[in-house]
Design a protein around this motif. Structure first.
Motif, PDB file in Angstrom:
ATOM      1  N   ALA A  84       0.852  -1.187   0.000  1.00  0.00           N
ATOM      2  CA  ALA A  84       0.000   0.000   0.000  1.00  0.00           C
ATOM      3  C   ALA A  84       0.888   1.237   0.000  1.00  0.00           C
ATOM      4  O   ALA A  84       2.061   1.167   0.364  1.00  0.00           O
ATOM      5  CB  ALA A  84      -0.916  -0.006   1.222  1.00  0.00           C
ATOM      6  N   ILE A 118      -7.236  -5.783  -0.429  1.00  0.00           N
ATOM      7  CA  ILE A 118      -6.961  -4.381  -0.702  1.00  0.00           C
ATOM      8  C   ILE A 118      -6.906  -4.177  -2.208  1.00  0.00           C
ATOM      9  O   ILE A 118      -6.461  -5.068  -2.950  1.00  0.00           O
ATOM     10  CB  ILE A 118      -5.637  -3.931  -0.034  1.00  0.00           C
ATOM     11  CG1 ILE A 118      -5.457  -2.413  -0.150  1.00  0.00           C
ATOM     12  CG2 ILE A 118      -4.446  -4.682  -0.589  1.00  0.00           C
ATOM     13  CD1 ILE A 118      -4.305  -1.875   0.696  1.00  0.00           C
ATOM     14  N   GLY A 159      -4.209   0.423  -3.578  1.00  0.00           N
ATOM     15  CA  GLY A 159      -4.081   0.630  -2.138  1.00  0.00           C
ATOM     16  C   GLY A 159      -5.072   1.591  -1.540  1.00  0.00           C
ATOM     17  O   GLY A 159      -5.030   1.851  -0.336  1.00  0.00           O
ATOM     18  N   ALA A 190      -9.664  -0.829   1.129  1.00  0.00           N
ATOM     19  CA  ALA A 190      -9.351  -2.096   1.781  1.00  0.00           C
ATOM     20  C   ALA A 190     -10.565  -2.577   2.551  1.00  0.00           C
ATOM     21  O   ALA A 190     -11.423  -1.787   2.961  1.00  0.00           O
ATOM     22  CB  ALA A 190      -8.152  -1.951   2.710  1.00  0.00           C
ATOM     23  N   SER A 210     -13.998  -1.521   6.730  1.00  0.00           N
ATOM     24  CA  SER A 210     -13.469  -1.014   5.465  1.00  0.00           C
ATOM     25  C   SER A 210     -12.622   0.218   5.728  1.00  0.00           C
ATOM     26  O   SER A 210     -12.772   0.912   6.742  1.00  0.00           O
ATOM     27  CB  SER A 210     -14.600  -0.680   4.487  1.00  0.00           C
ATOM     28  OG  SER A 210     -15.355   0.428   4.953  1.00  0.00           O
ATOM     29  N   GLY A 225      -6.133   3.186   2.591  1.00  0.00           N
ATOM     30  CA  GLY A 225      -5.089   2.174   2.546  1.00  0.00           C
ATOM     31  C   GLY A 225      -4.833   1.468   3.854  1.00  0.00           C
ATOM     32  O   GLY A 225      -3.752   0.905   4.046  1.00  0.00           O
ATOM     33  N   GLY A 226      -5.815   1.489   4.772  1.00  0.00           N
ATOM     34  CA  GLY A 226      -5.673   0.753   6.010  1.00  0.00           C
ATOM     35  C   GLY A 226      -5.281   1.575   7.215  1.00  0.00           C
ATOM     36  O   GLY A 226      -5.121   1.026   8.308  1.00  0.00           O
TER      37      GLY A 226
END
Length: 735
Positions: free
Chosen positions: A144, A178, A182, A185, A201, A205-206
């Motif tokens: 990512a 993902i 990125g 996710a 969610s 990118g997390g």
């Protein structure tokens, strides 16, 4: 590869000479090694590929993990091993520019898992330790913009080259996906010490997460993302299957019945990839992978290879120019139609776990093998040049070939055993009725009458402990009768016929050694060979001599099992799993271990490693019945391998004719009108020509020549001319 040429008996043409020229499809490059110094892989192509990824800097370069081995495939070229992980069995592989990240598992029962990073294409690896040395299960790795993301049983972690580790999600991740860029996710998490599952969610990118409600009380099993959509599959409260999809951001899930997904599939992962302006979903769970092109409403199981028993794919991912890639127990595959059909991409990939093998007693180029990873059975009719899967379900236990007409093949099964009466073209399952489950672990064929065979194993039942059992057949396995029971014995693991009195069989197992006679009506214990026998062998030259392999010791009897003596515990015999008596030499025995094949020349008193160091663990081995210097070994991760034994003589041996710069090894056997057999003795003429004599050095029976015709048609040419009126075989091996 090897080529067998056979001449029938010619009774009325004692001096007729005939010549045949054959073009062998062999590489023009002479190998660096000589003919007797290394094991050579002979197939079959394919096998367990635990991880597959595409080089982001070169989409025509594939990288894969099989066991600890790192493999590479360039374009249409073959797979090649280019490196090795320090430990464990590789399970995940991701390329982030020139850097490789890999996860491997050791002993999962002890929760040992490892992470590695390579900056030189896999030549060397560095440990990528989690904080405080925590060893956790890695279920996914993704690149990512914010760093490398690792989905683990300890949450979602991020690794950055300049900042190390930090945790983005604390809860255990059951599934994670993902988008390729990125930006989007999705994660399926469970609270510690709870069965509750939540769908989260992220649109950055997390880095940050929000909960996606609207699926309770459904049990979500797996999630996937294909920008800008989120996907999920699982089970409703009534255990029916569902699929769900929705746009990222606020909104409702569209939930539909998932027709075609098997009940209670406990799916391990869901993949979503674009194809022709739509999304294709893949539900990946061993042993099958299912596909849907209507947002999960209907699903169809995929077939990775015609006749493949295992349809498992560990992963599905995009390749170059809309291509999809998959990997699993039977190798690597590619699809150009969105996953409807798949083509194997396994050239040069020899990664099957070969558990059992057998060479046809009458046709030395016909071999059968069974794999332990995918539980498939293969056959070759040309010494390993090509292989075909046999139409046989998952099989376990021994594999034996009866030299009947037509050939009979017996293969152990989880319940009963399989029998083929047509050389493997079709199989039927042999089971006793109303007697619980049976498993045949070992077979033995009467050396004087191949239609007589004995099977040994055990009965099992969910309500009772296993009990040893054996079965006898007089019609090549078409019908069977059960032998008398052995009290207080749990299983038989080995059975052999007495070569001097085939009416007697010896059975080894949990209770030591037993003698069976009268077609199974009598069974007598032969104590003294330990409490558990894993392998038995009867001497071909000395009547009454037996060797029994125990847990940590080797026992020998010279009086047909009446008394036993411990003959050796060095090397440690707990590493051995099989014994063979040499077909040619008195007092010579063979045994297998992880290092290779061991040989004893004094009837088991002492042992020495008799082959080059084996590149893998040996699971089984067998000798060519016509040319016993050729030995085949089934490996744990490297398929089937072949070696020509030289007995420290090599091309100087009087029965081995080496031509073409010692690249080609020629051997011959003969059989006369009375059925007597022998091995041809060589005669050297030039570097490319020679001959064999059978009965008298002054009487030449067979002349041969090997020429380099690669400049003409890319092949080497083998010529042979018969000067004999007896049946003969000529075997040509390209080393």
């Amino acid at each position: 590869m090897s080529l067998n040429l056979r001449s029938p008996v010619r009774r009325l043409l004692p001096l007729t000479a005939w010549t045949c020229a054959l073009g062998l499809s062999l590489s023009a490059a002479v190998l660096a090694q000589g003919p007797f110094d290394s094991w050579r892989q002979v197939g079959p192509e394919g096998g367990s590929l635990n991880a597959l990824t595409v080089d982001p800097l070169d989409p025509n370069r594939w990288l894969g993990l099989s066991g600890r081995a790192l493999l590479e495939k360039q374009g249409d070229g073959p797979w090649q091993v280019i490196g090795e992980l320090p430990s464990g069995t590789g399970s995940r592989l991701v390329a982030d520019g020139p850097t490789l990240f890999a996860a491997s598992s050791g002993n999962q029962a002890a929760a040992t898992f490892f992470l590695y990073r390579s900056e030189d294409g896999g030549a060397t690896w560095q440990d990528l330790e989690f904080p405080n040395g925590v060893m956790i299960n890695v279920t996914g790795i993704a690149s990512a913009p914010s760093g490398m993301l690792f989905a683990t049983s300890d949450g979602l972690w991020r690794w950055r080259r300049d900042a190390g580790w930090d945790q983005l999600l604390p809860d255990p991740l059951l599934d994670f996906d993902i988008a390729p860029d990125g930006s989007l996710a999705i994660a399926l998490v469970s609270a510690p010490l709870s069965t509750e599952r939540r769908v989260l969610s992220s649109v950055d990118g997390g880095l940050t997460w929000r909960e996606e409600g609207g699926l309770a009380p459904r049990r979500v099993e797996s999630v996937a993302v294909d920008t800008p959509f989120l996907y999920a599959i699982g089970a409703n409260a009534d255990e029916t299957r569902f699929a769900a999809s929705r746009l990222s951001g606020p909104g409702l899930w569209i939930i539909v019945p998932a027709q075609g997904l098997p009940a209670r599939s406990f799916t391990t992962s869901l993949e979503a990839w674009p194809y022709q302006s739509s999304t294709v979903l893949f539900s990946v769970r061993p042993p099958e992978t299912h596909r849907s092109d209507d947002l999960g409403r209907t699903w169809r199981a995929l077939d990775f290879g015609v006749g493949a028993v295992s349809l498992q794919s560990y992963d599905v991912q995009p390749g170059a120019d809309g291509e999809l890639l998959a990997n699993g127990r039977t190798g690597a595959f590619s699809s150009t139609d969105g996953g409807v059909t798949w083509d194997a991409q396994n050239r040069g990939l020899f990664r099957y776990f070969v558990d059992q093998l057998a060479v046809d007693p009458e046709r030395s180029d016909e071999l059968y093998l069974r794999t332990s990873s995918s539980l498939e059975t293969f056959r070759t009719d040309d010494g390993g040049a090509t292989w075909s899967r046999l139409p046989l379900g998952p099989a376990e236990g021994d594999l034996v070939i009866l030299p009947t007409q037509p050939r009979t093949v017996l293969v152990g099964a989880d319940d009963g055993w399989f029998r083929s009466g047509d050389g493997g073209e079709s199989f039927s399952l042999i089971q006793e009725q109303d007697s619980g489950e049976q498993r045949a672990v070992s077979f033995s064929v009467d050396p004087t009458e191949p239609r007589r065979v004995v099977a040994a194993g055990f009965d099992s039942s969910p309500l009772a402990a296993p009990t040893a059992a054996h079965w006898w057949s007089n019609d090549a396995g078409a019908t069977w009768s059960r032998g008398v029971a052995a009290p207080d014995v749990r299983d038989f693991t080995a059975v052999i016929h007495d070569p001097f009195n085939p009416e007697r069989v010896y059975l080894g197992g949990d209770g030591g050694v037993y003698l069976g006679t009268a077609g199974g009506a009598q069974l007598s214990p032969l104590p003294g060979a330990g409490d558990f026998v894993r392998a038995l062998v009867a001497d071909r030259f000395v009547e009454g001599r037996l060797l029994a392999l125990g847990t940590t010791d080797l026992f020998r009897s010279d009086d047909a099992g009446a008394t036993w003596t411990s003959v050796s515990d060095d090397p440690p015999f707990d590493a051995f799993s099989d014994l063979r008596s040499d077909r040619r030499v008195r007092d010579r025995y063979w045994a297998e271990s992880g290092a290779g094949l061991w040989r004893s020349d004094d009837a088991g008193l002492s042992w020495q490693l008799a082959t080059p160091e084996f590149p893998d663990l040996v699971n089984s081995f067998d000798f060519d019945p016509q040319f016993p210097r050729t030995v085949y070994a089934g490996a744990w991760r490297n398929g089937l391998l072949r070696l020509i034994l030289d007995d420290n003589l090599g091309c100087g041996h009087p029965q081995l004719l080496c031509l073409g710069g010692e690249r080609f090894v020629l051997e011959s056997r003969w059989r006369d009108f009375e059925g007597r057999e022998g091995v041809g003795q060589k005669g050297d003429l030039t570097a490319d020509t020679g001959y064999f004599w059978f009965f008298d050095p002054a009487n030449v029976e067979l002349v041969t020549k090997v020429l380099d015709g690669t400049g003409f048609n890319g092949n080497y040419w083998v010529f042979y001319g018969s000067l004999s009126n007896v049946e003969f075989s000529l075997k040509v091996t390209d080393t």
